[in-house]
Design a protein around this motif. Structure first.
Motif, PDB file in Angstrom:
ATOM      1  N   MET A 121      28.605  30.573  28.277  1.00 17.81           N
ATOM      2  CA  MET A 121      29.877  31.048  28.776  1.00 17.81           C
ATOM      3  C   MET A 121      30.519  29.944  29.617  1.00 17.81           C
ATOM      4  N   SER A 122      31.787  29.747  29.434  1.00 19.33           N
ATOM      5  CA  SER A 122      32.475  28.646  30.109  1.00 19.33           C
ATOM      6  C   SER A 122      32.775  28.982  31.572  1.00 19.33           C
ATOM      7  N   ILE A 123      32.973  27.932  32.349  1.00 23.45           N
ATOM      8  CA  ILE A 123      33.319  28.079  33.759  1.00 23.45           C
ATOM      9  C   ILE A 123      34.677  28.778  33.892  1.00 23.45           C
ATOM     10  N   ARG A 124      35.601  28.469  32.989  1.00 23.75           N
ATOM     11  CA  ARG A 124      36.916  29.116  33.040  1.00 23.75           C
ATOM     12  C   ARG A 124      36.807  30.616  32.836  1.00 23.75           C
ATOM     13  N   LYS A 125      35.980  31.017  31.884  1.00 18.34           N
ATOM     14  CA  LYS A 125      35.819  32.444  31.623  1.00 18.34           C
ATOM     15  C   LYS A 125      35.146  33.123  32.813  1.00 18.34           C
ATOM     16  N   LEU A 126      34.129  32.513  33.385  1.00 15.58           N
ATOM     17  CA  LEU A 126      33.460  33.082  34.555  1.00 15.58           C
ATOM     18  C   LEU A 126      34.414  33.176  35.748  1.00 15.58           C
ATOM     19  N   THR A 127      35.232  32.153  35.923  1.00 13.62           N
ATOM     20  CA  THR A 127      36.202  32.173  37.020  1.00 13.62           C
ATOM     21  C   THR A 127      37.228  33.273  36.807  1.00 13.62           C
ATOM     22  N   THR A 128      37.697  33.420  35.584  1.00 14.16           N
ATOM     23  CA  THR A 128      38.644  34.483  35.270  1.00 14.16           C
ATOM     24  C   THR A 128      38.016  35.850  35.521  1.00 14.16           C
ATOM     25  N   MET A 129      36.760  36.010  35.120  1.00  9.50           N
ATOM     26  CA  MET A 129      36.057  37.268  35.369  1.00  9.50           C
ATOM     27  C   MET A 129      35.950  37.544  36.862  1.00  9.50           C
ATOM     28  N   ALA A 130      35.606  36.528  37.638  1.00 10.65           N
ATOM     29  CA  ALA A 130      35.491  36.699  39.096  1.00 10.65           C
ATOM     30  C   ALA A 130      36.832  37.084  39.712  1.00 10.65           C
ATOM     31  N   LEU A 131      37.903  36.475  39.248  1.00  7.62           N
ATOM     32  CA  LEU A 131      39.239  36.824  39.751  1.00  7.62           C
ATOM     33  C   LEU A 131      39.603  38.265  39.402  1.00  7.62           C
ATOM     34  N   LEU A 132      39.273  38.696  38.199  1.00  9.28           N
ATOM     35  CA  LEU A 132      39.564  40.075  37.804  1.00  9.28           C
ATOM     36  C   LEU A 132      38.749  41.066  38.636  1.00  9.28           C
ATOM     37  N   VAL A 133      37.491  40.733  38.935  1.00  3.18           N
ATOM     38  CA  VAL A 133      36.677  41.585  39.817  1.00  3.18           C
ATOM     39  C   VAL A 133      37.325  41.668  41.195  1.00  3.18           C
ATOM     40  N   ALA A 134      37.731  40.528  41.722  1.00  5.41           N
ATOM     41  CA  ALA A 134      38.346  40.500  43.054  1.00  5.41           C
ATOM     42  C   ALA A 134      39.631  41.331  43.090  1.00  5.41           C
ATOM     43  N   ILE A 135      40.450  41.221  42.057  1.00  8.56           N
ATOM     44  CA  ILE A 135      41.694  41.993  42.008  1.00  8.56           C
ATOM     45  C   ILE A 135      41.379  43.493  41.931  1.00  8.56           C
TER      46      ILE A 135
ATOM     47  N   ILE B  10      43.237  44.543  30.737  1.00  2.45           N
ATOM     48  CA  ILE B  10      43.543  43.107  30.778  1.00  2.45           C
ATOM     49  C   ILE B  10      42.339  42.295  30.332  1.00  2.45           C
ATOM     50  N   CYS B  11      41.170  42.630  30.868  1.00  2.00           N
ATOM     51  CA  CYS B  11      39.947  41.904  30.516  1.00  2.00           C
ATOM     52  C   CYS B  11      39.602  42.106  29.038  1.00  2.00           C
ATOM     53  N   ALA B  12      39.785  43.310  28.541  1.00  2.00           N
ATOM     54  CA  ALA B  12      39.505  43.581  27.130  1.00  2.00           C
ATOM     55  C   ALA B  12      40.377  42.720  26.224  1.00  2.00           C
ATOM     56  N   ILE B  13      41.647  42.598  26.571  1.00  2.00           N
ATOM     57  CA  ILE B  13      42.582  41.841  25.747  1.00  2.00           C
ATOM     58  C   ILE B  13      42.348  40.339  25.873  1.00  2.00           C
ATOM     59  N   LEU B  14      42.107  39.873  27.076  1.00  2.72           N
ATOM     60  CA  LEU B  14      42.002  38.429  27.287  1.00  2.72           C
ATOM     61  C   LEU B  14      40.608  37.851  27.069  1.00  2.72           C
ATOM     62  N   LEU B  15      39.566  38.627  27.333  1.00  2.02           N
ATOM     63  CA  LEU B  15      38.213  38.054  27.321  1.00  2.02           C
ATOM     64  C   LEU B  15      37.253  38.654  26.307  1.00  2.02           C
ATOM     65  N   GLY B  16      37.427  39.898  25.914  1.00  2.70           N
ATOM     66  CA  GLY B  16      36.530  40.493  24.934  1.00  2.70           C
ATOM     67  C   GLY B  16      35.558  41.494  25.519  1.00  2.70           C
ATOM     68  N   PRO B  17      34.672  42.040  24.670  1.00  2.69           N
ATOM     69  CA  PRO B  17      33.801  43.148  25.075  1.00  2.69           C
ATOM     70  C   PRO B  17      32.779  42.836  26.182  1.00  2.69           C
ATOM     71  N   MET B  18      31.949  41.826  25.999  1.00  2.80           N
ATOM     72  CA  MET B  18      30.891  41.593  26.991  1.00  2.80           C
ATOM     73  C   MET B  18      31.446  41.251  28.365  1.00  2.80           C
ATOM     74  N   PRO B  19      32.415  40.342  28.481  1.00  7.61           N
ATOM     75  CA  PRO B  19      32.990  40.089  29.806  1.00  7.61           C
ATOM     76  C   PRO B  19      33.636  41.335  30.414  1.00  7.61           C
ATOM     77  N   SER B  20      34.254  42.172  29.593  1.00  4.11           N
ATOM     78  CA  SER B  20      34.876  43.398  30.107  1.00  4.11           C
ATOM     79  C   SER B  20      33.839  44.334  30.710  1.00  4.11           C
ATOM     80  N   ILE B  21      32.737  44.481  30.025  1.00  3.26           N
ATOM     81  CA  ILE B  21      31.670  45.357  30.517  1.00  3.26           C
ATOM     82  C   ILE B  21      31.061  44.784  31.790  1.00  3.26           C
TER      83      ILE B  21
ATOM     84  N   LEU C  45      44.578  29.158  29.510  1.00  2.00           N
ATOM     85  CA  LEU C  45      43.432  28.872  30.385  1.00  2.00           C
ATOM     86  C   LEU C  45      42.218  29.719  30.036  1.00  2.00           C
ATOM     87  N   ILE C  46      42.432  30.767  29.265  1.00  2.00           N
ATOM     88  CA  ILE C  46      41.347  31.694  28.957  1.00  2.00           C
ATOM     89  C   ILE C  46      40.855  31.413  27.540  1.00  2.00           C
TER      90      ILE C  46
END
Length: 163
Positions: free
Chosen positions: A1-15, A42-53, A160-161
Motif C-alpha cells: 500500500m502506498s504512502i499516499r493511500k495511507l495518508t489519505t486514509m489517515a486524513l479521512l479517519v481524522a475528518i 468518499i473512501c469507497a469511491i476514491l480508495l476501494g473496499p479494503m481501505p474503506s473497511i 493524488l489518490i
C-alpha cells in the motif's frame, strides 16, 4: 500500500472523528453520525473496499475510545462502508456507492445492531428499533459523500489518490 493511500486514509479517519464531535443526531441509546457515512462513501469511491473497511474500523475504534461513539459504531459504519465500496467497485457509479451505504447501514447494520446491542450493551430492543436512525443518518451522509466525492473526482485532487 502506498504512502499516499495511507495518508489519505489517515486524513479521512481524522475528518470522520472530528466530524463526529460536531455533527451528531441523538436517537435514543444510539447517536447518528452522518459525517461517518459521508466518509464511507468518499473512501469507497476514491480508495476501494479494503481501505474503506479499515477506515471505518479505525474511526469506530477511535470514536469508542474517545467517548464520541457507542459500541454501535462498529456495525453501523463497517457494514455500510463494505457495501458502499463493493457497490462502487462493481458498478463504477457514485450513486450506487451511496445506495450501498444506505442499504448496508440503514438496513443490514440496523438489524445486526439488535443482537449486538443486547450482547454487548445489555439493551433489549425490537428488530426495527435502530432502523429509522441508521437509515436517516446514512441517507444524509451518503448524499453528502456522493457530492463531495464527485467534486473531488472533477478536480486535480483525485490525481493524488492511487487505487
Amino acid at each position: 500500500m502506498s504512502i499516499r493511500k495511507l495518508t489519505t486514509m489517515a486524513l479521512l479517519v481524522a475528518i470522520a472523528v472530528a466530524g463526529s464531535i460536531f455533527v451528531s443526531i441523538p436517537t435514543g441509546i444510539a447517536r447518528a453520525y452522518p459525517v461517518q457515512h459521508a466518509i464511507n462513501v468518499i473512501c469507497a469511491i476514491l480508495l476501494g473496499p479494503m481501505p474503506s473497511i479499515v477506515v471505518a474500523i479505525v474511526t469506530s475504534l477511535i470514536r469508542i475510545l474517545t467517548g464520541t461513539g457507542s459500541l454501535l459504531a462498529i456495525p453501523g459504519s463497517v457494514i455500510g462502508a463494505a457495501c458502499a465500496a463493493f457497490a462502487y467497485k462493481y458498478s463504477r457509479n457514485n450513486w450506487l456507492a451511496g445506495v450501498g451505504e444506505v442499504f448496508g447501514t440503514g438496513i443490514l447494520a440496523s438489524l445486526v445492531a439488535v443482537p449486538y446491542a443486547q450482547l454487548l450493551m445489555g439493551t433489549s430492543v425490537g428488530a426495527l428499533f435502530f432502523m429509522p436512525a441508521f437509515f436517516t443518518s446514512s441517507l444524509i451522509g451518503a448524499f453528502l459523500g456522493i457530492m463531495i466525492a464527485s467534486s473531488l473526482k472533477k478536480t486535480a485532487s483525485h490525481l493524488l489518490i492511487t487505487k
